[in-house]
Write a protein that holds these residues in place. Sequence first.
Motif, PDB file in Angstrom:
ATOM      1  N   ALA A  11      20.107   2.632  20.770  1.00  0.00           N
ATOM      2  CA  ALA A  11      20.328   1.186  20.810  1.00  0.00           C
ATOM      3  C   ALA A  11      19.261   0.553  21.691  1.00  0.00           C
ATOM      4  O   ALA A  11      18.768   1.166  22.638  1.00  0.00           O
ATOM      5  CB  ALA A  11      21.709   0.853  21.341  1.00  0.00           C
ATOM      6  N   GLU A  12      18.928  -0.687  21.373  1.00  0.00           N
ATOM      7  CA  GLU A  12      18.018  -1.468  22.202  1.00  0.00           C
ATOM      8  C   GLU A  12      18.792  -2.656  22.732  1.00  0.00           C
ATOM      9  O   GLU A  12      19.462  -3.371  21.980  1.00  0.00           O
ATOM     10  CB  GLU A  12      16.817  -1.947  21.393  1.00  0.00           C
ATOM     11  N   ILE A  13      18.726  -2.850  24.046  1.00  0.00           N
ATOM     12  CA  ILE A  13      19.471  -3.930  24.690  1.00  0.00           C
ATOM     13  C   ILE A  13      18.466  -4.940  25.222  1.00  0.00           C
ATOM     14  O   ILE A  13      17.522  -4.583  25.924  1.00  0.00           O
ATOM     15  CB  ILE A  13      20.342  -3.375  25.825  1.00  0.00           C
ATOM     16  N   THR A  14      18.683  -6.204  24.861  1.00  0.00           N
ATOM     17  CA  THR A  14      17.778  -7.274  25.264  1.00  0.00           C
ATOM     18  C   THR A  14      18.557  -8.347  26.008  1.00  0.00           C
ATOM     19  O   THR A  14      19.623  -8.769  25.556  1.00  0.00           O
ATOM     20  CB  THR A  14      17.114  -7.915  24.026  1.00  0.00           C
ATOM     21  N   ASP A  15      18.026  -8.782  27.125  1.00  0.00           N
ATOM     22  CA  ASP A  15      18.610  -9.871  27.914  1.00  0.00           C
ATOM     23  C   ASP A  15      17.712 -11.090  27.712  1.00  0.00           C
ATOM     24  O   ASP A  15      16.647 -11.179  28.304  1.00  0.00           O
ATOM     25  CB  ASP A  15      18.676  -9.451  29.380  1.00  0.00           C
ATOM     26  N   GLU A  37      21.723  -9.034  23.728  1.00  0.00           N
ATOM     27  CA  GLU A  37      21.750  -8.525  22.354  1.00  0.00           C
ATOM     28  C   GLU A  37      21.700  -7.004  22.376  1.00  0.00           C
ATOM     29  O   GLU A  37      20.943  -6.415  23.136  1.00  0.00           O
ATOM     30  CB  GLU A  37      20.549  -9.050  21.557  1.00  0.00           C
ATOM     31  N   VAL A  38      22.529  -6.387  21.542  1.00  0.00           N
ATOM     32  CA  VAL A  38      22.522  -4.933  21.392  1.00  0.00           C
ATOM     33  C   VAL A  38      22.192  -4.643  19.935  1.00  0.00           C
ATOM     34  O   VAL A  38      22.949  -5.005  19.044  1.00  0.00           O
ATOM     35  CB  VAL A  38      23.879  -4.314  21.773  1.00  0.00           C
ATOM     36  N   GLU A  39      21.044  -4.037  19.722  1.00  0.00           N
ATOM     37  CA  GLU A  39      20.623  -3.689  18.360  1.00  0.00           C
ATOM     38  C   GLU A  39      20.729  -2.184  18.186  1.00  0.00           C
ATOM     39  O   GLU A  39      20.175  -1.419  18.971  1.00  0.00           O
ATOM     40  CB  GLU A  39      19.187  -4.154  18.112  1.00  0.00           C
TER      41      GLU A  39
END
Length: 75
Positions: A11-15, A37-39
């Motif tokens: 997963a990629e987590i974006t703030d 966001e969690v992709e």
Amino acid sequence: ALSTGTGDAAAEITDDRVTARRLAPRPGQPLRWREIEVEVPDRSPELQEAAAKLLVSAGARPAARASKLAKLLAS
């Protein structure tokens, strides 16, 4: 990014800290908000559910709109 035991991205987590401004006919002050966001590249309902529960327990709320543009247009 969260990695699997083999080093692949789970997963990629974006703030995101977002600033948006409406154009005419309704100009005004910029709108500002934050999105986490969690992709998940490979379908994993278990991982998505676990990430959602963790974020909600930390005080996050699900987005009311599906996109940043939808949020801006609805404001």
